[in-house]
Design an enzyme around this catalytic site. Structure first.
Site, PDB file in Angstrom:
ATOM      1  CG  ASP A 248      26.060 -50.553  44.812  1.00  0.00           C
ATOM      2  OD1 ASP A 248      26.228 -50.731  43.595  1.00  0.00           O
ATOM      3  OD2 ASP A 248      26.850 -49.898  45.536  1.00  0.00           O
TER       4      ASP A 248
ATOM      5  CD  GLU B 167      29.881 -46.698  41.240  1.00  0.00           C
ATOM      6  OE1 GLU B 167      30.672 -45.929  40.683  1.00  0.00           O
ATOM      7  OE2 GLU B 167      28.952 -46.275  41.959  1.00  0.00           O
TER       8      GLU B 167
HETATM    9 ZN   LIG Z   1      26.324 -45.068  39.691  1.00  0.00          ZN
END
Ligand SMILES: [Zn+2]
Length: 389
Positions: A81, A146
């Site tokens: 992501d 994340e």
């Molecule tokens: Zn990162």
């Protein structure tokens, strides 16, 4: 220096790492949307003998891939992501249509951290071709959450692995750790992050009759001053001193003749391994009590500090960086939190090593094309040092 036409993945002169990086950037995987990045990686991994398992929790897609059943397990971790591009007008080229300019690849996620993913895959392909009989196992732990709340990402995968007694011995997290040049910084730990949401209660009143009111702003001000002046610790060999920062204060009813009933403040500790988070909470609450505040305080622990002690993983990473880049890396625990906070508590040695982080999360994010190729060599060398004689 790569020319502009070198961004064509079909061009045979384009290094394999760069071709894969361009394909990844073209997938607009804004958290928690993986946009097919993991399937692209899994396809390459299956071709070299990995068993790939997609672990979906909520709207987050995670990939656990492993080759081999033996210990020790060397795992490369990361995320597909990316953060949103921000103001498109400030981008010199489309954030999701990678462009090569002046030896750099521009695009959202180019540095954080699709180049590390591409470098890892190509390093694995080369390593397995050369050392099919290597010791131990290789693994990948990739999440699409994340940059977001990180609840359904790495943490849940680690919990799943622990429940079935699957252990990661060494983990290389490809976060962009480098500061000025590729190789100058390896992260060997991170500070903890503890946030407080404080409500100080008072009694609303007329500004001309303060004796009939209880102004929470006046009550909180000296307590805040003391919080800001407090020296929480002086750090230790591996960590800088703990820092307390206030990030928000709200109060007031919007009229010049009314003192408010309530004040809300938010603050954050970045703390070293000198503290357990409970100790910081107690010390803060004791200070507020000493100032005789009537308050409610909610705490949120977003990550405990972690530190990887000197050992085989740090040794191998330092040696690989020195040999491949010629740079002598500094071992650091700086920066924000990372998914290392979820991996380390399971008893794994964790290091973070990746490209230069100067442009991450900004407009016109970029990575030096040459660095992606060199990074892949570093990862390959780490595999050799840990999994071959
Ligand atoms: Zn990162």
């Amino acid at each position: 220096m790569p020319g502009d036409n070198e961004t064509d993945p079909a061009d045979s002169r384009t290094p394999a790492e760069i071709s894969l990086l361009l394909e990844l950037i073209r997938r607009p995987s804004i958290t928690p949307d993986d946009s097919g990045c993991q399937e692209l990686l899994a396809e390459r991994l299956r071709n070299i003998g990995f068993e790939c398992e997609s672990m979906v929790f909520g709207d987050v897609t995670n990939l656990w891939a492993r080759k081999g059943k033996e210990s020790p397990v060397l795992c490369f971790a990361g995320h597909t992501d990316v953060v949103p591009p921000g103001n498109l007008a400030e981008w010199r080229s489309d954030p999701f249509e990678p462009q090569s300019r002046d030896g750099n690849i521009y695009g959202r996620g180019s540095a954080d951290m699709k180049s590390s993913l591409a470098a890892t895959i190509v390093a694995l392909e080369r390593f397995l071709n050369q050392y099919p009989e290597h010791a131990g196992s290789l693994a990948l732990l990739i999440t699409s959450d994340e940059e977001g709340p990180a609840r359904d990402g790495t943490l849940k995968v680690i919990n799943t692995l622990q429940a079935r007694n699957e252990h990661i011995d060494w983990c290389v997290l490809g976060e962009p750790s480098s500061s000025e040049t590729l190789g100058d910084i390896i992260r060997v730990g991170r500070r903890g992050s503890l946030s407080g949401m404080l409500t100080v209660k008072g009694i609303q009143g007329h500004v001309a009759y303060p004796q009939l009111a209880d102004n929470p702003i006046a009550r909180f001000a000296p307590a805040l001053a003391e919080l800001l002046e407090t020296e929480w610790d002086s750090g230790n060999d591996s960590f800088p001193p703990t820092s307390f920062q206030v990030v928000d204060i709200q109060s007031g009813v919007g009229a010049p003749n009314v003192t408010p009933a309530e004040l809300k403040a938010r603050f954050n500790f970045r703390y070293s391994t000198v503290w357990e988070h409970a100790g910081l909470r107690e010390k803060t609450e004791a200070l507020l009590d000493r100032h005789r505040l009537n308050y409610d305080l909610q705490w949120h622990l977003s990550g405990k500090p972690f530190l990887t002690e000197p050992g085989q993983l740090i040794d191998a990473t330092v040696q690989a960086v020195r040999e491949v880049t010629g740079v002598d890396p500094e071992l650091s625990t700086g920066g924000g939190t990372s998914d290392g906070r979820f991996i380390s508590p399971a008893g794994s040695e964790v290091v973070e090593f990746g490209p230069v982080n100067a442009s991450i999360h900004k407009v016109n994010e970029h990575v030096r094309a040459d660095d992606v190729v060199v990074l892949s060599r570093v990862y390959e060398r780490i595999m050799q040092l840990l999994l071959t004689d």
